[in-house]
Design a protein around this motif. Structure first.
Motif, PDB file in Angstrom:
ATOM      1  N   VAL A 206       0.828  -1.198   0.000  1.00  0.00           N
ATOM      2  CA  VAL A 206       0.000   0.000   0.000  1.00  0.00           C
ATOM      3  C   VAL A 206       0.871   1.261   0.000  1.00  0.00           C
ATOM      4  CG1 VAL A 206      -1.785   1.313   1.196  1.00  0.00           C
ATOM      5  CG2 VAL A 206      -1.883  -1.193   1.176  1.00  0.00           C
ATOM      6  N   ARG A 207       1.693   1.389   1.028  1.00  0.00           N
ATOM      7  CA  ARG A 207       2.450   2.631   1.164  1.00  0.00           C
ATOM      8  C   ARG A 207       3.487   2.813   0.069  1.00  0.00           C
ATOM      9  NH1 ARG A 207       3.674   3.829   7.602  1.00  0.00           N
ATOM     10  NH2 ARG A 207       1.503   4.315   8.155  1.00  0.00           N
ATOM     11  N   PHE A 208       4.352   1.826  -0.101  1.00  0.00           N
ATOM     12  CA  PHE A 208       5.453   2.024  -1.046  1.00  0.00           C
ATOM     13  C   PHE A 208       4.982   2.213  -2.481  1.00  0.00           C
ATOM     14  CE2 PHE A 208       9.048   0.772  -3.742  1.00  0.00           C
ATOM     15  CZ  PHE A 208       9.976   1.692  -3.286  1.00  0.00           C
ATOM     16  N   PRO A 209       4.033   1.425  -2.995  1.00  0.00           N
ATOM     17  CA  PRO A 209       3.551   1.710  -4.358  1.00  0.00           C
ATOM     18  C   PRO A 209       2.988   3.119  -4.502  1.00  0.00           C
ATOM     19  CG  PRO A 209       2.837  -0.469  -3.662  1.00  0.00           C
ATOM     20  CD  PRO A 209       3.417   0.194  -2.453  1.00  0.00           C
ATOM     21  N   TYR A 210       2.361   3.631  -3.455  1.00  0.00           N
ATOM     22  CA  TYR A 210       1.768   4.960  -3.528  1.00  0.00           C
ATOM     23  C   TYR A 210       2.850   6.056  -3.526  1.00  0.00           C
ATOM     24  CZ  TYR A 210      -1.940   8.413  -2.940  1.00  0.00           C
ATOM     25  OH  TYR A 210      -2.811   9.446  -3.142  1.00  0.00           O
ATOM     26  N   ILE A 211       3.913   5.863  -2.757  1.00  0.00           N
ATOM     27  CA  ILE A 211       4.960   6.886  -2.661  1.00  0.00           C
ATOM     28  C   ILE A 211       6.098   6.635  -3.634  1.00  0.00           C
ATOM     29  CG2 ILE A 211       4.436   7.169  -0.207  1.00  0.00           C
ATOM     30  CD1 ILE A 211       7.217   5.861   0.340  1.00  0.00           C
ATOM     31  N   ARG A 212       5.984   5.621  -4.465  1.00  0.00           N
ATOM     32  CA  ARG A 212       7.081   5.248  -5.354  1.00  0.00           C
ATOM     33  C   ARG A 212       7.544   6.392  -6.253  1.00  0.00           C
ATOM     34  NH1 ARG A 212       7.303   1.722 -10.163  1.00  0.00           N
ATOM     35  NH2 ARG A 212       9.336   0.719 -10.234  1.00  0.00           N
ATOM     36  N   PRO A 213       6.653   7.189  -6.862  1.00  0.00           N
ATOM     37  CA  PRO A 213       7.148   8.322  -7.661  1.00  0.00           C
ATOM     38  C   PRO A 213       8.005   9.292  -6.860  1.00  0.00           C
ATOM     39  CG  PRO A 213       4.833   7.895  -8.132  1.00  0.00           C
ATOM     40  CD  PRO A 213       5.186   7.051  -6.943  1.00  0.00           C
ATOM     41  N   VAL A 214       7.619   9.564  -5.614  1.00  0.00           N
ATOM     42  CA  VAL A 214       8.416  10.459  -4.762  1.00  0.00           C
ATOM     43  C   VAL A 214       9.751   9.800  -4.437  1.00  0.00           C
ATOM     44  CG1 VAL A 214       8.515  11.659  -2.540  1.00  0.00           C
ATOM     45  CG2 VAL A 214       6.353  11.528  -3.793  1.00  0.00           C
ATOM     46  N   TRP A 215       9.731   8.505  -4.174  1.00  0.00           N
ATOM     47  CA  TRP A 215      10.963   7.778  -3.839  1.00  0.00           C
ATOM     48  C   TRP A 215      11.934   7.789  -5.019  1.00  0.00           C
ATOM     49  CZ3 TRP A 215      13.522   3.134  -5.174  1.00  0.00           C
ATOM     50  CH2 TRP A 215      14.475   2.723  -4.244  1.00  0.00           C
ATOM     51  N   ILE A 216      11.416   7.662  -6.226  1.00  0.00           N
ATOM     52  CA  ILE A 216      12.270   7.701  -7.413  1.00  0.00           C
ATOM     53  C   ILE A 216      12.876   9.089  -7.593  1.00  0.00           C
ATOM     54  CG2 ILE A 216      12.292   7.522  -9.926  1.00  0.00           C
ATOM     55  CD1 ILE A 216      12.236   4.852  -8.504  1.00  0.00           C
ATOM     56  N   THR A 217      12.052  10.118  -7.408  1.00  0.00           N
ATOM     57  CA  THR A 217      12.568  11.481  -7.508  1.00  0.00           C
ATOM     58  C   THR A 217      13.649  11.720  -6.454  1.00  0.00           C
ATOM     59  OG1 THR A 217      10.414  12.242  -8.291  1.00  0.00           O
ATOM     60  CG2 THR A 217      11.934  13.923  -7.484  1.00  0.00           C
ATOM     61  N   THR A 218      13.414  11.213  -5.252  1.00  0.00           N
ATOM     62  CA  THR A 218      14.416  11.320  -4.194  1.00  0.00           C
ATOM     63  C   THR A 218      15.681  10.568  -4.566  1.00  0.00           C
ATOM     64  OG1 THR A 218      12.627  11.434  -2.566  1.00  0.00           O
ATOM     65  CG2 THR A 218      14.824  10.949  -1.733  1.00  0.00           C
ATOM     66  N   THR A 219      15.528   9.428  -5.213  1.00  0.00           N
ATOM     67  CA  THR A 219      16.686   8.650  -5.662  1.00  0.00           C
ATOM     68  C   THR A 219      17.531   9.460  -6.647  1.00  0.00           C
ATOM     69  OG1 THR A 219      15.457   6.582  -5.406  1.00  0.00           O
ATOM     70  CG2 THR A 219      17.423   6.522  -6.789  1.00  0.00           C
ATOM     71  N   ILE A 220      16.871  10.145  -7.564  1.00  0.00           N
ATOM     72  CA  ILE A 220      17.589  10.965  -8.539  1.00  0.00           C
ATOM     73  C   ILE A 220      18.339  12.093  -7.829  1.00  0.00           C
ATOM     74  CG2 ILE A 220      17.287  12.573 -10.461  1.00  0.00           C
ATOM     75  CD1 ILE A 220      14.957  10.823 -11.391  1.00  0.00           C
ATOM     76  N   MET A 221      17.667  12.745  -6.892  1.00  0.00           N
ATOM     77  CA  MET A 221      18.311  13.839  -6.152  1.00  0.00           C
ATOM     78  C   MET A 221      19.528  13.340  -5.389  1.00  0.00           C
ATOM     79  SD  MET A 221      14.839  15.630  -4.683  1.00  0.00           S
ATOM     80  CE  MET A 221      15.768  16.574  -3.457  1.00  0.00           C
ATOM     81  N   ALA A 222      19.350  12.240  -4.650  1.00  0.00           N
ATOM     82  CA  ALA A 222      20.435  11.723  -3.815  1.00  0.00           C
ATOM     83  C   ALA A 222      21.599  11.217  -4.658  1.00  0.00           C
ATOM     84  CB  ALA A 222      19.904  10.610  -2.906  1.00  0.00           C
ATOM     85  N   ALA A 223      21.282  10.530  -5.772  1.00  0.00           N
ATOM     86  CA  ALA A 223      22.339   9.961  -6.611  1.00  0.00           C
ATOM     87  C   ALA A 223      23.179  11.053  -7.264  1.00  0.00           C
ATOM     88  CB  ALA A 223      21.725   9.048  -7.671  1.00  0.00           C
ATOM     89  N   THR A 224      22.522  12.051  -7.847  1.00  0.00           N
ATOM     90  CA  THR A 224      23.280  13.102  -8.523  1.00  0.00           C
ATOM     91  C   THR A 224      24.085  13.931  -7.526  1.00  0.00           C
ATOM     92  OG1 THR A 224      21.291  14.502  -8.479  1.00  0.00           O
ATOM     93  CG2 THR A 224      21.710  13.238 -10.477  1.00  0.00           C
ATOM     94  N   TYR A 225      23.524  14.172  -6.347  1.00  0.00           N
ATOM     95  CA  TYR A 225      24.270  14.942  -5.347  1.00  0.00           C
ATOM     96  C   TYR A 225      25.483  14.148  -4.862  1.00  0.00           C
ATOM     97  CZ  TYR A 225      25.128  18.348  -1.692  1.00  0.00           C
ATOM     98  OH  TYR A 225      25.713  19.312  -0.909  1.00  0.00           O
ATOM     99  N   SER A 226      25.306  12.846  -4.655  1.00  0.00           N
ATOM    100  CA  SER A 226      26.429  12.024  -4.178  1.00  0.00           C
ATOM    101  C   SER A 226      27.523  11.930  -5.231  1.00  0.00           C
ATOM    102  CB  SER A 226      25.926  10.623  -3.803  1.00  0.00           C
ATOM    103  OG  SER A 226      25.028  10.681  -2.718  1.00  0.00           O
ATOM    104  N   LEU A 227      27.151  11.827  -6.494  1.00  0.00           N
ATOM    105  CA  LEU A 227      28.155  11.761  -7.555  1.00  0.00           C
ATOM    106  C   LEU A 227      28.949  13.053  -7.654  1.00  0.00           C
ATOM    107  CD1 LEU A 227      26.152   9.920 -10.367  1.00  0.00           C
ATOM    108  CD2 LEU A 227      28.108   9.028  -9.082  1.00  0.00           C
ATOM    109  N   ARG A 228      28.365  14.153  -7.174  1.00  0.00           N
ATOM    110  CA  ARG A 228      29.060  15.444  -7.173  1.00  0.00           C
ATOM    111  C   ARG A 228      29.644  15.768  -5.797  1.00  0.00           C
ATOM    112  NH1 ARG A 228      25.537  19.279  -7.561  1.00  0.00           N
ATOM    113  NH2 ARG A 228      23.635  18.024  -7.458  1.00  0.00           N
ATOM    114  N   GLY A 229      29.624  14.796  -4.894  1.00  0.00           N
ATOM    115  CA  GLY A 229      30.125  15.020  -3.543  1.00  0.00           C
ATOM    116  C   GLY A 229      31.589  15.428  -3.540  1.00  0.00           C
TER     117      GLY A 229
END
Length: 295
Positions: A206-229
């Motif tokens: 229930v929860r994760f499928p519903y928030i999955r788009p937000v989680w993916i967007t967060t993944t993009i933010m975290a990944a790109t920021y870490s690669l530029r760390g």
């Protein structure tokens, strides 16, 4: 179709941020791409070398590939905290009845603390002499043999500089994911519980499928920021010992401002941009393969 007045209003509001984006992002990337075809020390005339810098980077620079491998390890550890731990904490926070605001504030504090302060903090945490927090804990539980100078040991330094980066933004991403979980319709969770679903099944189905788009967007933010760390690894070890914690960003910085090879440093910066774009494309591609949507 929008009326002409509405289109004009949209353009008026979009134009300033678009201009700012062009000046602050596109122009520096374009300048780096231009400089990557030259050899330049910042003082003398630029010398056109074509693709020589790229050939050198991809085929003749062992330090570059070591830094690239370290960057992937840095990314993996950072994402473990910023996505895995943050998601776990966000889910657990929904079951907390009292003190939620205190918990959220405490977790968010590292994201607003000065990077220099975080660097000094973790220098003390990892210290071998005098004994830092990590080694004190190991001694307290009878694991004295595992105590070591974490920032000086080539086997542990990469993980040691990655943990602060992951820890620093865990609270921020936790709040984003927590807000997404709060938006899950309560009736869906209640229906699942009435059907006998456990807390884990409610989260998974229930929860994760519903928030999955937000989680993916967060993944993009975290990944790109870490690669530029850059800041925390540079403050803690400056890429050492040797190249054990050298990242592409620290290597690029030292190539430009220590070796004064701005052309080759620009080549590395172009690679970092391409790397970030490839990471975003990979994340979006995996999402589409599973049949999800970003927005």
């Amino acid at each position: 179709m929008l009326p002409s007045r509405s289109r004009t209003s949209v353009l008026v509001f979009l134009l300033p941020p678009l201009l700012l984006y062009l000046v602050a992002v596109v122009a520096p990337v374009g300048q780096s791409l231009f400089l990557s075809f030259f050899r330049w020390d910042g003082i003398t005339d630029m010398q056109f070398v074509g693709l020589d810098n790229y050939t050198r980077m991809l085929t003749g620079d062992d330090v570059f590939w070591r830094a690239f491998g370290n960057a992937l390890g840095y990314l993996a550890i950072s994402l473990f905290f910023q996505l895995g731990v943050a998601l776990l904490l966000a889910n657990l926070l929904t079951y907390v009845r009292r003190g939620k605001e205190v918990v959220k504030t405490l977790y968010l504090l590292p994201a607003i603390v000065s990077t220099v302060a975080i660097g000094f903090l973790f220098q003390r945490v990892y210290s071998f002499e005098p004994t830092g927090f990590v080694n004190q804990v190991l001694q307290a539980v009878g694991l004295d043999g595992l105590a070591r100078p974490w920032l000086s040991d080539v086997n542990t330094v990469l993980a040691a500089v990655s943990v602060p980066e992951g820890w620093r933004f865990t609270g921020l991403y936790m709040l984003i994911l927590y807000a997404a979980i709060l938006a899950v319709p309560a009736e869906l969770e209640e229906a699942a519980k009435l059907d006998g679903a456990s807390a884990w099944k409610v989260f998974r189905h229930v929860r994760f499928p519903y928030i999955r788009p937000v989680w993916i967007t967060t993944t993009i933010m975290a990944a790109t920021y870490s690669l530029r760390g850059f800041d925390i690894p540079y403050l803690l070890t400056n890429g050492g010992p040797g190249q054990a914690s050298e990242l592409l960003t620290t290597y690029m910085y030292k190539t430009a401002f220590t070796s004064t090879d701005f052309g080759y440093a620009s080549t590395i910066s172009v690679f970092i941009v391409v790397e970030c774009v490839a990471a975003v494309a990979l994340i979006v591609g995996l999402l589409r393969r599973r049949g999800g949507v970003l927005l």
